[in-house]
Design a protein around this motif. Structure first.
Motif, mmCIF file in Angstrom:
data_model
loop_
_atom_site.group_PDB
_atom_site.id
_atom_site.type_symbol
_atom_site.label_atom_id
_atom_site.label_comp_id
_atom_site.label_asym_id
_atom_site.label_seq_id
_atom_site.Cartn_x
_atom_site.Cartn_y
_atom_site.Cartn_z
ATOM 1 N N ILE A 73 -5.862 -0.942 13.536
ATOM 2 C CA ILE A 73 -4.612 -1.910 13.859
ATOM 3 C C ILE A 73 -3.620 -1.882 14.946
ATOM 4 O O ILE A 73 -3.465 -3.112 15.609
ATOM 5 C CB ILE A 73 -3.663 -1.887 12.520
ATOM 6 C CG1 ILE A 73 -2.876 -3.013 12.230
ATOM 7 C CG2 ILE A 73 -2.801 -0.682 12.337
ATOM 8 C CD1 ILE A 73 -2.416 -3.439 10.915
ATOM 9 N N TYR A 109 -4.968 3.968 14.054
ATOM 10 C CA TYR A 109 -3.749 4.182 12.854
ATOM 11 C C TYR A 109 -4.580 5.026 11.983
ATOM 12 O O TYR A 109 -5.844 4.983 11.716
ATOM 13 C CB TYR A 109 -3.519 2.931 12.219
ATOM 14 C CG TYR A 109 -2.758 3.092 11.297
ATOM 15 C CD1 TYR A 109 -1.318 3.122 10.902
ATOM 16 C CD2 TYR A 109 -3.556 3.256 9.887
ATOM 17 C CE1 TYR A 109 -0.908 3.505 9.602
ATOM 18 C CE2 TYR A 109 -3.182 3.504 8.701
ATOM 19 C CZ TYR A 109 -1.715 3.343 8.706
ATOM 20 O OH TYR A 109 -1.055 3.780 7.303
ATOM 21 N N HIS A 113 -6.029 -8.330 0.086
ATOM 22 C CA HIS A 113 -5.884 -8.695 0.987
ATOM 23 C C HIS A 113 -6.741 -8.576 2.236
ATOM 24 O O HIS A 113 -7.813 -8.042 1.970
ATOM 25 C CB HIS A 113 -4.200 -8.399 1.720
ATOM 26 C CG HIS A 113 -4.320 -6.925 2.256
ATOM 27 N ND1 HIS A 113 -3.170 -6.171 2.370
ATOM 28 C CD2 HIS A 113 -5.298 -6.042 2.762
ATOM 29 C CE1 HIS A 113 -3.517 -5.002 2.905
ATOM 30 N NE2 HIS A 113 -4.864 -4.956 2.862
ATOM 31 N N HIS A 129 -7.322 -8.897 6.628
ATOM 32 C CA HIS A 129 -6.602 -9.128 7.976
ATOM 33 C C HIS A 129 -7.668 -8.939 9.144
ATOM 34 O O HIS A 129 -8.962 -8.491 8.812
ATOM 35 C CB HIS A 129 -5.370 -7.994 8.045
ATOM 36 C CG HIS A 129 -6.021 -6.724 7.298
ATOM 37 N ND1 HIS A 129 -7.038 -5.801 7.913
ATOM 38 C CD2 HIS A 129 -5.214 -6.085 6.537
ATOM 39 C CE1 HIS A 129 -7.006 -4.907 6.948
ATOM 40 N NE2 HIS A 129 -5.811 -4.840 6.160
ATOM 41 N N LEU A 159 -7.547 2.878 10.654
ATOM 42 C CA LEU A 159 -7.561 1.469 11.068
ATOM 43 C C LEU A 159 -7.470 1.259 12.524
ATOM 44 O O LEU A 159 -6.792 2.195 13.032
ATOM 45 C CB LEU A 159 -6.523 0.679 10.357
ATOM 46 C CG LEU A 159 -6.380 0.436 9.014
ATOM 47 C CD1 LEU A 159 -5.877 1.426 8.065
ATOM 48 C CD2 LEU A 159 -6.012 -1.247 8.678
ATOM 49 N N GLN A 182 -3.250 7.539 1.421
ATOM 50 C CA GLN A 182 -2.861 6.809 0.343
ATOM 51 C C GLN A 182 -2.989 7.538 -0.798
ATOM 52 O O GLN A 182 -4.040 8.171 -1.081
ATOM 53 C CB GLN A 182 -3.723 5.443 0.496
ATOM 54 C CG GLN A 182 -3.313 4.493 -0.287
ATOM 55 C CD GLN A 182 -3.859 3.036 0.054
ATOM 56 O OE1 GLN A 182 -3.607 2.069 -0.693
ATOM 57 N NE2 GLN A 182 -4.385 2.805 1.195
ATOM 58 N N VAL A 238 1.298 4.490 1.156
ATOM 59 C CA VAL A 238 0.687 4.960 2.244
ATOM 60 C C VAL A 238 1.687 6.145 3.132
ATOM 61 O O VAL A 238 2.900 5.442 3.371
ATOM 62 C CB VAL A 238 0.177 3.982 3.210
ATOM 63 C CG1 VAL A 238 -0.833 5.252 4.431
ATOM 64 C CG2 VAL A 238 -0.963 3.400 2.488
ATOM 65 N N HIS A 281 -9.993 -6.968 0.573
ATOM 66 C CA HIS A 281 -10.155 -5.703 0.032
ATOM 67 C C HIS A 281 -9.038 -5.415 -0.846
ATOM 68 O O HIS A 281 -7.880 -5.798 -0.433
ATOM 69 C CB HIS A 281 -10.400 -4.668 1.136
ATOM 70 C CG HIS A 281 -9.403 -4.727 2.070
ATOM 71 N ND1 HIS A 281 -9.225 -5.565 3.177
ATOM 72 C CD2 HIS A 281 -8.428 -3.918 2.183
ATOM 73 C CE1 HIS A 281 -8.447 -5.280 4.065
ATOM 74 N NE2 HIS A 281 -7.529 -4.274 3.360
ATOM 75 N N HIS A 311 -7.872 -1.876 -3.728
ATOM 76 C CA HIS A 311 -8.274 -0.593 -4.138
ATOM 77 C C HIS A 311 -7.571 -0.177 -5.420
ATOM 78 O O HIS A 311 -6.771 -1.067 -5.843
ATOM 79 C CB HIS A 311 -7.629 0.330 -3.251
ATOM 80 C CG HIS A 311 -7.874 0.111 -1.975
ATOM 81 N ND1 HIS A 311 -9.112 0.124 -1.259
ATOM 82 C CD2 HIS A 311 -6.846 -0.216 -0.912
ATOM 83 C CE1 HIS A 311 -8.849 -0.071 0.044
ATOM 84 N NE2 HIS A 311 -7.664 -0.268 0.185
ATOM 85 N N ASP A 344 -6.715 6.533 5.283
ATOM 86 C CA ASP A 344 -7.121 5.345 5.788
ATOM 87 C C ASP A 344 -7.445 5.425 7.350
ATOM 88 O O ASP A 344 -6.451 6.320 7.943
ATOM 89 C CB ASP A 344 -5.983 4.373 5.500
ATOM 90 C CG ASP A 344 -5.672 4.064 4.154
ATOM 91 O OD1 ASP A 344 -6.806 3.976 3.429
ATOM 92 O OD2 ASP A 344 -4.648 4.115 3.802
ATOM 93 N N ARG A 356 0.812 -1.347 0.045
ATOM 94 C CA ARG A 356 -0.039 0.113 0.164
ATOM 95 C C ARG A 356 0.794 1.200 -0.096
ATOM 96 O O ARG A 356 1.704 1.182 0.669
ATOM 97 C CB ARG A 356 -0.858 0.186 1.297
ATOM 98 C CG ARG A 356 -1.733 -1.093 1.369
ATOM 99 C CD ARG A 356 -2.984 -1.026 0.483
ATOM 100 N NE ARG A 356 -3.849 -1.727 0.545
ATOM 101 C CZ ARG A 356 -4.313 -3.233 -0.204
ATOM 102 N NH1 ARG A 356 -3.436 -3.469 -0.828
ATOM 103 N NH2 ARG A 356 -5.413 -3.703 0.252
ATOM 104 N N ARG A 415 -11.984 4.031 4.523
ATOM 105 C CA ARG A 415 -11.017 5.069 4.092
ATOM 106 C C ARG A 415 -12.112 6.112 3.459
ATOM 107 O O ARG A 415 -13.126 5.905 3.170
ATOM 108 C CB ARG A 415 -10.448 4.533 2.811
ATOM 109 C CG ARG A 415 -11.094 3.545 2.043
ATOM 110 C CD ARG A 415 -9.907 2.624 1.314
ATOM 111 N NE ARG A 415 -8.945 2.278 1.879
ATOM 112 C CZ ARG A 415 -8.618 1.239 3.137
ATOM 113 N NH1 ARG A 415 -9.693 0.424 2.934
ATOM 114 N NH2 ARG A 415 -7.904 1.105 3.820
HETATM 115 C C1 1HN Z 1 -4.370 -1.584 4.582
HETATM 116 O O1 1HN Z 1 -4.857 -2.906 4.327
HETATM 117 C C2 1HN Z 1 -4.762 -0.562 4.140
HETATM 118 O O2 1HN Z 1 -6.143 -1.744 2.383
HETATM 119 C C3 1HN Z 1 -3.978 0.700 4.114
HETATM 120 O O3 1HN Z 1 -5.551 -0.025 1.901
HETATM 121 C C4 1HN Z 1 -3.158 0.792 5.074
HETATM 122 C C5 1HN Z 1 -2.347 -0.072 7.128
HETATM 123 C C6 1HN Z 1 -1.992 -0.846 8.068
HETATM 124 C C7 1HN Z 1 -2.463 -2.196 7.797
HETATM 125 C C8 1HN Z 1 -3.305 -2.666 6.868
HETATM 126 C C9 1HN Z 1 -5.569 -0.696 2.762
HETATM 127 C C10 1HN Z 1 -2.926 -0.237 6.065
HETATM 128 C C11 1HN Z 1 -3.430 -1.521 5.880
#
Ligand code: 1HN
Length: 371
Positions: free
Chosen positions: A177, A102, A117, A119, A175, A106, A83, A158, A160, A173, A81, A125
């Motif tokens: 996390i 977080y 991916h 998680h 999150l 982006q 970012v 997901h 993008h 973004d 990503r 977003r």
């Molecule tokens: C993530 O999955 C995205 O999907 C963006 O665009 C930032 C930062 C940490 C972990 C996963 C995305 C992320 C992220």
């Protein structure tokens, strides 16, 4: 607002002076992976929340060029990503923007795709600029414009992209996390095909679930996040304007609407909630504080917020944070235009765990003295 009993030398609080004998005893305990509670009790049991986060404004005027520069330096394929994340000086160790949240900016150019991916962390977003952005969540494709926001709830695949005929897009973004990492519960997986097949009509989840006062006949939804994956700006702003015809709103937040899961009327996801609030021209809200961490994104207008007695100026596209239990009040600087603040928070966690508390600032007509 220090209370008398905030002193450490009151009865019932740990107040043991070091002696050579005690220090030797602590060393002895340490050798057996143990410790005396009274040496740490006052730290782990503060009288009230002690946020390690500091209030910060991330100004778009400072960051936009730097975000765009990353396009020349890395590809989404290499970076995963692309970012630039927002780093709170008090939370650098956990890469959080505030508390356990977080945030990052982006950027994608037309024709680019960031692979699929999933998680355990959940994300939203919030689109800042550009045309042609889209996100695919579990096979549902969402088209995205400025001030729209999209959910990628925990466990959903997901990816993008930006349409070839679009323009460079930047979004925020947000999150959970750091929270999921703190809970030591994060799993991460790359999609076996790196991209998903779109299995439904474009924007179907918003067209199905996003109709005010109406629920789709014959549809059921039992997942613990909202089926409405995308919330658009136009109906949100319209709702704020309509609501403003009926009320002055909250003295602390102006006219505010919460984004909800249309099936439960609860928060959009289990760990993060979102709202949009409108400050009328010249409005100055009263100060209050609450538990939870708050990331504000200026969707419209300009003004300032006073956070723990310090003034932070903001304008459209700036992002600022209010740490847990920090006093805060907001001011719309314009005498003619409204200002709108999008807010992402961990309030659902606070409420679900019985940790939510709030308090009004009682002195000075509800306004903080500026330090
Ligand atoms: C993530 O999955 C995205 O999907 C963006 O665009 C930032 C930062 C940490 C972990 C996963 C995305 C992320 C992220």
């Amino acid at each position: 607002m220090k209370h008398e009993n905030h002193r450490e030398d009151v009865a019932g609080r740990a107040n043991v002076e070091d002696t050579p004998e005690l220090l030797a005893y602590y060393d002895d305990l340490n050798r057996f992976s143990a410790g005396a509670l009274w040496t740490v009790a006052n730290k782990i049991e503060p009288w009230e929340p002690q946020s390690q986060s500091v209030p910060v404004v991330w100004r778009y005027a400072d960051l936009r060029d730097k975000v765009l520069r990353s396009v020349d330096l890395v590809t989404p394929e290499k970076a995963g990503r692309r970012v630039i994340y927002l780093r709170n000086p008090g939370r650098a160790d956990v890469a959080a923007a505030v508390g356990w949240l977080y945030a990052g900016l982006q950027v994608m150019h037309p024709g680019e795709v960031a692979s699929a991916h999933r998680h355990s962390a959940s994300a939203i977003r919030f689109i800042m600029e550009g045309a042609g952005a889209y996100t695919v969540v579990d096979g549902h494709k969402m088209t995205l414009g400025a001030n729209d926001f999209v959910l990628t709830p925990n466990g959903t695949w997901h990816e993008h992209g930006v349409a070839a005929e679009g323009s460079p897009c930047i979004w925020q973004d947000g999150l959970d996390i750091p929270f999921v990492n703190a809970m030591e519960a994060n799993f991460y997986e790359v999609h076996p095909d790196l991209s998903q097949a779109v299995g439904y009509a474009v924007d179907d989840m918003t067209k199905t679930w996003g109709n005010p006062g109406l629920t789709p006949y014959g549809e059921t939804w039992t997942k613990r996040y909202s089926p409405m994956f995308k919330y658009e700006w136009a109906p949100t702003y319209e709702a704020l304007l309509k609501r403003a015809q009926c009320t002055d709103g909250s003295p602390f937040d102006g006219v505010m609407m919460e984004y909800v899961n249309p099936v439960t009327n609860g928060p959009v996801m289990q760990t993060m909630g979102a709202s949009m609030q409108m400050l009328r021209p010249g409005e100055h809200t009263k100060a209050h504080r609450h538990t939870g961490s708050y990331l504000y994104h200026v969707a419209k207008g300009r003004g300032h917020s006073i956070i723990n007695g310090k003034r932070f100026d903001w304008q459209e596209r700036d992002i600022f944070c209010v740490p847990s239990w920090a006093w805060h009040e907001h001011v719309n600087a314009s005498a003619s235009d409204d200002a709108c603040l999008f807010c992402l928070s961990d309030i659902p966690v606070m409420r679900a765990l019985g940790l939510y508390r709030e308090q009004a600032f009682g002195e000075n007509g509800g306004h903080q003295p500026i330090l």
